[in-house]
Design a protein around this motif. Structure first.
Motif, PDB file in Angstrom:
ATOM      1  N   ALA A 113       6.557  -7.570   6.298  1.00  0.00           N
ATOM      2  CA  ALA A 113       6.590  -6.404   5.418  1.00  0.00           C
ATOM      3  C   ALA A 113       7.513  -5.330   5.990  1.00  0.00           C
ATOM      4  O   ALA A 113       8.307  -4.735   5.264  1.00  0.00           O
ATOM      5  N   LEU A 114       7.430  -5.092   7.299  1.00  0.00           N
ATOM      6  CA  LEU A 114       8.318  -4.120   7.930  1.00  0.00           C
ATOM      7  C   LEU A 114       9.780  -4.533   7.781  1.00  0.00           C
ATOM      8  O   LEU A 114      10.644  -3.725   7.471  1.00  0.00           O
ATOM      9  N   ALA A 115      10.050  -5.803   8.004  1.00  0.00           N
ATOM     10  CA  ALA A 115      11.426  -6.288   7.906  1.00  0.00           C
ATOM     11  C   ALA A 115      11.936  -6.195   6.466  1.00  0.00           C
ATOM     12  O   ALA A 115      13.082  -5.787   6.231  1.00  0.00           O
ATOM     13  N   LEU A 116      11.109  -6.576   5.504  1.00  0.00           N
ATOM     14  CA  LEU A 116      11.534  -6.574   4.104  1.00  0.00           C
ATOM     15  C   LEU A 116      11.736  -5.156   3.563  1.00  0.00           C
ATOM     16  O   LEU A 116      12.627  -4.929   2.741  1.00  0.00           O
ATOM     17  N   THR A 117      10.915  -4.214   4.005  1.00  0.00           N
ATOM     18  CA  THR A 117      11.059  -2.844   3.507  1.00  0.00           C
ATOM     19  C   THR A 117      12.192  -2.112   4.203  1.00  0.00           C
ATOM     20  O   THR A 117      12.777  -1.194   3.639  1.00  0.00           O
ATOM     21  N   GLY A 118      12.478  -2.508   5.439  1.00  0.00           N
ATOM     22  CA  GLY A 118      13.500  -1.803   6.210  1.00  0.00           C
ATOM     23  C   GLY A 118      13.050  -0.411   6.624  1.00  0.00           C
ATOM     24  O   GLY A 118      13.866   0.438   6.974  1.00  0.00           O
ATOM     25  N   ALA A 119      11.752  -0.190   6.602  1.00  0.00           N
ATOM     26  CA  ALA A 119      11.201   1.128   6.909  1.00  0.00           C
ATOM     27  C   ALA A 119      10.949   1.282   8.397  1.00  0.00           C
ATOM     28  O   ALA A 119      10.710   0.307   9.108  1.00  0.00           O
ATOM     29  N   GLU A 120      10.995   2.518   8.847  1.00  0.00           N
ATOM     30  CA  GLU A 120      10.574   2.845  10.203  1.00  0.00           C
ATOM     31  C   GLU A 120       9.052   2.710  10.259  1.00  0.00           C
ATOM     32  O   GLU A 120       8.380   2.845   9.222  1.00  0.00           O
ATOM     33  N   PRO A 121       8.484   2.472  11.429  1.00  0.00           N
ATOM     34  CA  PRO A 121       7.025   2.347  11.516  1.00  0.00           C
ATOM     35  C   PRO A 121       6.274   3.571  10.970  1.00  0.00           C
ATOM     36  O   PRO A 121       5.238   3.417  10.309  1.00  0.00           O
ATOM     37  N   SER A 122       6.793   4.776  11.187  1.00  0.00           N
ATOM     38  CA  SER A 122       6.119   5.975  10.661  1.00  0.00           C
ATOM     39  C   SER A 122       6.197   6.017   9.134  1.00  0.00           C
ATOM     40  O   SER A 122       5.237   6.416   8.466  1.00  0.00           O
ATOM     41  N   GLU A 123       7.321   5.616   8.561  1.00  0.00           N
ATOM     42  CA  GLU A 123       7.455   5.564   7.103  1.00  0.00           C
ATOM     43  C   GLU A 123       6.502   4.521   6.518  1.00  0.00           C
ATOM     44  O   GLU A 123       5.875   4.744   5.490  1.00  0.00           O
ATOM     45  N   PHE A 124       6.411   3.393   7.203  1.00  0.00           N
ATOM     46  CA  PHE A 124       5.532   2.311   6.765  1.00  0.00           C
ATOM     47  C   PHE A 124       4.076   2.772   6.803  1.00  0.00           C
ATOM     48  O   PHE A 124       3.304   2.498   5.882  1.00  0.00           O
TER      49      PHE A 124
END
Length: 173
Positions: A113-124
């Motif tokens: 999910a982190l890889a697919l969204t490309g989001a930073e951990p805080s954004e996630f």
């Protein structure tokens, strides 16, 4: 039968008029802080800080500046504003939010999910909070006026800058 005869007949049949309005409850004397105190367990910060965030954000201040004014982290202010019904505090686009929901539902791993969204951990983390916590209806109603001021300020700012913005029709190929 003329109008005077009809009016006379109506006068004899109607003795009193009943009010058929919707009753309202006016609780405007309850402060914003008191409303936050009633839901303190569901808030990500203290009621006093929540009040300062909403008032600052309602006057047109960004989430980050509102957080600094209240002495809380920007992510905490974003969580609070979400709980108060403010739209647009999630850092992810709709497709990325769908991926977060897939992770929450257990369809994909967190790493994927982190890889697919490309989001930073805080954004996630913030997006996860937004997807797992609904706005609190009494607080949405309580801050409606304060956050409406922000919308009015944004519209006024956009209107004042309208001459500097171009539109699609301005582009020539």
């Amino acid at each position: 039968m003329g109008l005077s005869e009809i009016a006379a007949a109506l006068e004899t049949t109607t003795t009193e008029q009943r009010s058929r309005c919707v009753p309202t409850v006016d609780d405007t004397d309850v402060s914003l802080r008191e409303r936050f105190e009633a839901h303190a367990d569901a808030l990500p910060c203290a009621p006093a800080a929540a009040e300062r965030v909403v008032e600052a954000h309602g006057s047109g201040t960004s989430v980050g500046a509102s957080a600094r004014d209240a002495g809380v982290a920007p992510v905490t202010a974003a969580k609070l504003l979400h709980r108060c019904g403010e739209a647009g505090v999630t850092p992810l686009a709709p497709e990325a939010r769908r991926i977060v929901r897939d992770w929450i539902d257990g369809r994909i791993s967190r790493a994927d999910a982190l890889a697919l969204t490309g989001a930073e951990p805080s954004e996630f983390a913030l997006a996860t909070y937004v997807e797992t916590h609904d706005p609190i209806d009494p607080l949405v109603e309580a801050v409606e006026g304060a956050l409406a001021d922000r919308t009015d300020a944004a519209v006024a700012k956009r209107d004042s800058l309208a001459e500097t913005m171009s539109s699609v029709t301005d582009m020539q190929f």
